[in-house]
Design an enzyme around this catalytic site. Structure first.
Site, PDB file in Angstrom:
ATOM      1  N   LYS A   1       0.836  -1.188   0.000  1.00 15.48           N
ATOM      2  CA  LYS A   1       0.000   0.000   0.000  1.00 15.48           C
ATOM      3  C   LYS A   1       0.879   1.250   0.000  1.00 15.48           C
ATOM      4  O   LYS A   1       2.032   1.134   0.377  1.00 15.48           O
ATOM      5  CB  LYS A   1      -0.934  -0.020   1.209  1.00 15.48           C
ATOM      6  CG  LYS A   1      -0.192   0.174   2.553  1.00 15.48           C
ATOM      7  CD  LYS A   1      -1.158   0.433   3.646  1.00 15.48           C
ATOM      8  CE  LYS A   1      -1.388   1.908   3.847  1.00 15.48           C
ATOM      9  NZ  LYS A   1      -0.631   2.489   4.969  1.00 15.48           N
TER      10      LYS A   1
ATOM     11  N   ASP B   1      -2.702  -5.942   2.482  1.00 15.76           N
ATOM     12  CA  ASP B   1      -3.224  -5.092   3.552  1.00 15.76           C
ATOM     13  C   ASP B   1      -2.844  -5.837   4.813  1.00 15.76           C
ATOM     14  O   ASP B   1      -3.444  -6.859   5.131  1.00 15.76           O
ATOM     15  CB  ASP B   1      -4.742  -4.932   3.457  1.00 15.76           C
ATOM     16  CG  ASP B   1      -5.247  -3.962   4.508  1.00 15.76           C
ATOM     17  OD1 ASP B   1      -4.901  -4.145   5.695  1.00 15.76           O
ATOM     18  OD2 ASP B   1      -5.970  -3.015   4.162  1.00 15.76           O
ATOM     19  N   HIS B   2      -1.811  -5.365   5.507  1.00 15.80           N
ATOM     20  CA  HIS B   2      -1.255  -6.218   6.561  1.00 15.80           C
ATOM     21  C   HIS B   2      -2.259  -6.463   7.691  1.00 15.80           C
ATOM     22  O   HIS B   2      -2.104  -7.405   8.447  1.00 15.80           O
ATOM     23  CB  HIS B   2       0.090  -5.685   7.059  1.00 15.80           C
ATOM     24  CG  HIS B   2      -0.004  -4.554   8.034  1.00 15.80           C
ATOM     25  ND1 HIS B   2      -0.250  -3.262   7.642  1.00 15.80           N
ATOM     26  CD2 HIS B   2       0.114  -4.516   9.371  1.00 15.80           C
ATOM     27  CE1 HIS B   2      -0.266  -2.486   8.711  1.00 15.80           C
ATOM     28  NE2 HIS B   2      -0.049  -3.215   9.775  1.00 15.80           N
TER      29      HIS B   2
ATOM     30  N   LYS C   1      -3.204 -10.102  10.150  1.00 12.37           N
ATOM     31  CA  LYS C   1      -3.202 -10.216  11.620  1.00 12.37           C
ATOM     32  C   LYS C   1      -4.104 -11.384  12.000  1.00 12.37           C
ATOM     33  O   LYS C   1      -5.267 -11.426  11.598  1.00 12.37           O
ATOM     34  CB  LYS C   1      -3.714  -8.926  12.268  1.00 12.37           C
ATOM     35  CG  LYS C   1      -2.741  -7.765  12.157  1.00 12.37           C
ATOM     36  CD  LYS C   1      -3.261  -6.563  12.941  1.00 12.37           C
ATOM     37  CE  LYS C   1      -2.487  -5.295  12.607  1.00 12.37           C
ATOM     38  NZ  LYS C   1      -1.170  -5.203  13.236  1.00 12.37           N
TER      39      LYS C   1
ATOM     40  N   GLU D   1      -2.559   4.819  17.769  1.00 17.38           N
ATOM     41  CA  GLU D   1      -1.121   4.594  17.947  1.00 17.38           C
ATOM     42  C   GLU D   1      -0.548   5.712  18.793  1.00 17.38           C
ATOM     43  O   GLU D   1      -1.042   6.836  18.748  1.00 17.38           O
ATOM     44  CB  GLU D   1      -0.410   4.640  16.595  1.00 17.38           C
ATOM     45  CG  GLU D   1      -0.923   3.648  15.593  1.00 17.38           C
ATOM     46  CD  GLU D   1      -0.163   3.788  14.297  1.00 17.38           C
ATOM     47  OE1 GLU D   1       0.882   3.145  14.180  1.00 17.38           O
ATOM     48  OE2 GLU D   1      -0.592   4.547  13.420  1.00 17.38           O
TER      49      GLU D   1
ATOM     50  N   HIS E   1      -7.024  -0.427   5.922  1.00 16.92           N
ATOM     51  CA  HIS E   1      -7.116  -1.330   7.071  1.00 16.92           C
ATOM     52  C   HIS E   1      -8.482  -1.322   7.747  1.00 16.92           C
ATOM     53  O   HIS E   1      -9.076  -2.354   8.005  1.00 16.92           O
ATOM     54  CB  HIS E   1      -6.061  -0.969   8.131  1.00 16.92           C
ATOM     55  CG  HIS E   1      -4.673  -0.856   7.595  1.00 16.92           C
ATOM     56  ND1 HIS E   1      -4.182  -1.688   6.631  1.00 16.92           N
ATOM     57  CD2 HIS E   1      -3.656  -0.002   7.893  1.00 16.92           C
ATOM     58  CE1 HIS E   1      -2.915  -1.360   6.358  1.00 16.92           C
ATOM     59  NE2 HIS E   1      -2.582  -0.328   7.109  1.00 16.92           N
TER      60      HIS E   1
ATOM     61  N   LYS F   1      -1.479   2.617  22.407  1.00 18.18           N
ATOM     62  CA  LYS F   1      -1.512   1.881  21.140  1.00 18.18           C
ATOM     63  C   LYS F   1      -2.561   0.802  21.299  1.00 18.18           C
ATOM     64  O   LYS F   1      -2.493  -0.030  22.215  1.00 18.18           O
ATOM     65  CB  LYS F   1      -0.168   1.240  20.818  1.00 18.18           C
ATOM     66  CG  LYS F   1      -0.263   0.390  19.542  1.00 18.18           C
ATOM     67  CD  LYS F   1       1.084   0.115  18.898  1.00 18.18           C
ATOM     68  CE  LYS F   1       0.972  -0.836  17.703  1.00 18.18           C
ATOM     69  NZ  LYS F   1       0.581  -0.211  16.455  1.00 18.18           N
TER      70      LYS F   1
HETATM   71  C1  BG6 Z   1       0.561   1.273   8.221  1.00 17.92           C
HETATM   72  C2  BG6 Z   1       0.497   2.771   8.243  1.00 17.92           C
HETATM   73  O1  BG6 Z   1      -0.144   0.773   7.108  1.00 17.92           O
HETATM   74  O2  BG6 Z   1      -0.007   0.766   9.415  1.00 17.92           O
HETATM   75  C3  BG6 Z   1       1.234   3.310   9.448  1.00 17.92           C
HETATM   76  O3  BG6 Z   1       1.076   3.297   7.064  1.00 17.92           O
HETATM   77  C4  BG6 Z   1       0.735   2.662  10.717  1.00 17.92           C
HETATM   78  O4  BG6 Z   1       1.102   4.719   9.544  1.00 17.92           O
HETATM   79  C5  BG6 Z   1       0.672   1.147  10.587  1.00 17.92           C
HETATM   80  O5  BG6 Z   1       1.606   3.028  11.760  1.00 17.92           O
HETATM   81  C6  BG6 Z   1      -0.038   0.545  11.777  1.00 17.92           C
HETATM   82  O6  BG6 Z   1       0.103  -0.845  11.749  1.00 17.92           O
HETATM   83  P1  BG6 Z   1      -0.033  -1.700  13.086  1.00 17.92           P
HETATM   84  O7  BG6 Z   1       0.110  -3.104  12.596  1.00 17.92           O
HETATM   85  O8  BG6 Z   1       1.081  -1.270  13.979  1.00 17.92           O
HETATM   86  O9  BG6 Z   1      -1.379  -1.390  13.659  1.00 17.92           O
END
Ligand code: BG6
Length: 484
Positions: A147, A176-177, A181, A215, A239, A342
């Site tokens: 992305k 889309d990570h 999860k 975060e 996300h 977070k």
């Molecule tokens: C990324 C964003 O896709 O996801 C970042 O570009 C963000 O800005 C991150 O910090 C958050 O990922 P996670 O897995 O830490 O919630």
């Protein structure tokens, strides 16, 4: 289980994502026995480095980003031997593509090739074109796109069109990570493996659903990217709308990729449009100003940036899914940088009971799905208060954990996704129509914000967001989780 042998070719290999996520993910998958001995990793970027210099960077990254429990010096050395590096300016036809060809020619012709574009999306088409022009795209090739896929519908379409000139849709894996999860996938398990929840999962019993990704970090070294993006593009378009889709979708007919993706895209297409004139009522945007986080003073966004900016670091939206299941149930989605904690979670608030037995209405039941940290869920319900006179009620919470039964750590999202691309299993990747439907829904908000049709609010770093966000949920009779 172990995948077939593969060559993983990663562009943008000197970047932060490679060091922080991709290298540790592949190492961990080797550690648990999913990466076959023949597998190779070929990193590419513009910098002139030899294999040893690159391996040294990878070694440092592993030492820095792996949890101690996963560090094994011998295994790290075995893993590093799998890595090679080749300097290529991937936008230039005349760059060292011949060198890459030679490396790849050492593998059998039918070896799985995964090209991973961990670069700016403006380069995706050019890299694909050069791979094609040098005859490097085989039938067994796939491409993983990081992305952001564009900054609006039009640029997303151009990127998708550009890559599609050289790869079939079935070969394209848009990452889309959040979908990688394990806890996000738990939404599917909770909803469809438990008749108890399945029976009440609709607007008939659910009052609202809120989805939060907060975060504590600011924008750190990423200001150049972040300031052109903002919270809505960075987190919500991808996300959080994916999480919303999993919460709202109908049961997919199977766990096959297209069954899941059909179910999700139906949700994205059923999102009630927010016309530009409604944006100021249906969304909140804000920037953090100086504040205190974990006992330390931290600067505001503009101070970090060193210049004026209209980019939001906080975004909240009210969404309605116009399907028979949801009718007028509000979904609140929000994300923030420099928040108090977070935390990513889904909070499902059920409608209050109507029983008159207890005098007054019993409090609403609530399910909290904790995506991170403390991965698990809490179901808060009414029980009898044993110390109250008569029949008083009190609340109690059932607490469940998503952690693996053997006590190991939950794998990082990239571990699963990187190997799913090798396996050719795209269920946890985004299909083109999903990307485009998500952009179509957020676009009027982006436009209204760009035209300053909604005020830019402010919140102190280390707080949950601007005061206006409270009024925003109150308008529809709800509260944010931290205020409940
Ligand atoms: C990324 C964003 O896709 O996801 C970042 O570009 C963000 O800005 C991150 O910090 C958050 O990922 P996670 O897995 O830490 O919630």
């Amino acid at each position: 289980q172990q995948t077939a042998p593969f060559d993983y070719i990663i562009f943008g290999a000197t970047g932060d994502l490679m060091m922080r996520k991709l290298i540790p993910a592949l190492y961990n998958q080797l550690r648990v026995g999913h990466v076959p001995e023949e597998a190779r990793i070929i990193g590419s970027a513009r910098s002139k480095l030899d294999n040893e210099e690159y391996r040294q960077r990878a070694r440092e990254a592993l030492n820095r980003f792996l949890p101690d429990a996963h560090k094994d010096a011998d295994l790290i050395e075995r893993f590093l031997k799998k890595i090679q590096y080749i300097a290529i300016d991937s936008t230039k036809y005349e760059s060292n593509w011949g060198g890459l060809k030679e490396i790849l020619a050492q593998s059998p012709d039918d070896r799985i090739r995964v090209f991973y574009y961990s670069t700016a999306p403006q380069l995706f088409e050019a890299i694909s074109e050069n791979l094609h022009a040098h005859g490097l795209i085989t039938k067994q090739s796939r491409v993983v796109l990081e992305k952001p896929i564009g900054t609006n519908s039009e640029t997303a379409r151009a990127i998708n069109d550009g890559v599609s000139r050289f790869f079939e849709e079935g070969q394209i894996f848009r990452i889309d990570h959040y979908l990688g999860k394990e806890t996000v996938q738990d939404i599917i398990a909770l909803r469809f493996a438990n008749p108890l929840l399945q029976a009440v999962w609709s607007g008939e019993y659910i009052k609202s659903i809120q989805i939060t990704a907060a975060e504590t970090v600011g924008v750190e070294g990423r200001a150049a990217y972040y300031d052109t993006s903002g919270a809505l593009r960075d987190m919500i378009q991808n996300h959080l709308l994916q999480v919303l889709s999993l919460c709202a979708m109908e049961a997919p007919s199977s766990l096959e990729a297209d069954a899941i993706r059909d179910a999700k895209v139906n949700v994205l297409k059923a999102l009630r449009p927010i016309p530009e004139e409604a944006v100021s009522a249906e969304t909140v945007r804000a920037q953090y100003v100086q504040g205190t986080l974990n006992g330390e003073k931290v600067p505001g966004y503009l101070e970090e940036l060193g210049e004026e900016s209209h980019t939001e670091t906080y975004a909240a939206m009210r969404a309605y899914v116009d399907t028979p299941r949801w009718k007028n149930t509000p979904f609140y989605i929000r994300t923030a940088k420099r928040s108090a904690h977070k935390l990513s979670e889904v909070v499902v608030t059920f409608k209050e009971g109507t029983s008159k037995l207890f005098g007054g209405t019993p409090g609403a039941d609530r399910l909290v799905i904790r995506l991170q940290p403390n991965e698990g869920f809490g179901l808060s319900i009414n029980v009898k208060n044993p110390s109250a006179a008569g029949f008083g009620l009190q609340r109690t919470a059932l607490d469940g954990r998503f952690a693996p039964a053997d006590g190991s750590l939950i794998p990082d999202s990239y571990e699963r996704l990187m190997l799913d691309a090798v396996r050719g299993y795209p269920a946890l990747f985004i299909r083109r129509d999903e990307v485009e439907a998500a952009w179509a829904w957020v676009e009027p908000t982006l436009n209204a914000w760009a035209a300053d049709k909604a005020p830019m609010e402010h919140y102190a770093a280390g707080t949950y967001g601007p005061e206006q966000a409270r009024q925003f949920t109150a308008q529809t009779g709800d509260q944010w989780h931290e205020d409940m």
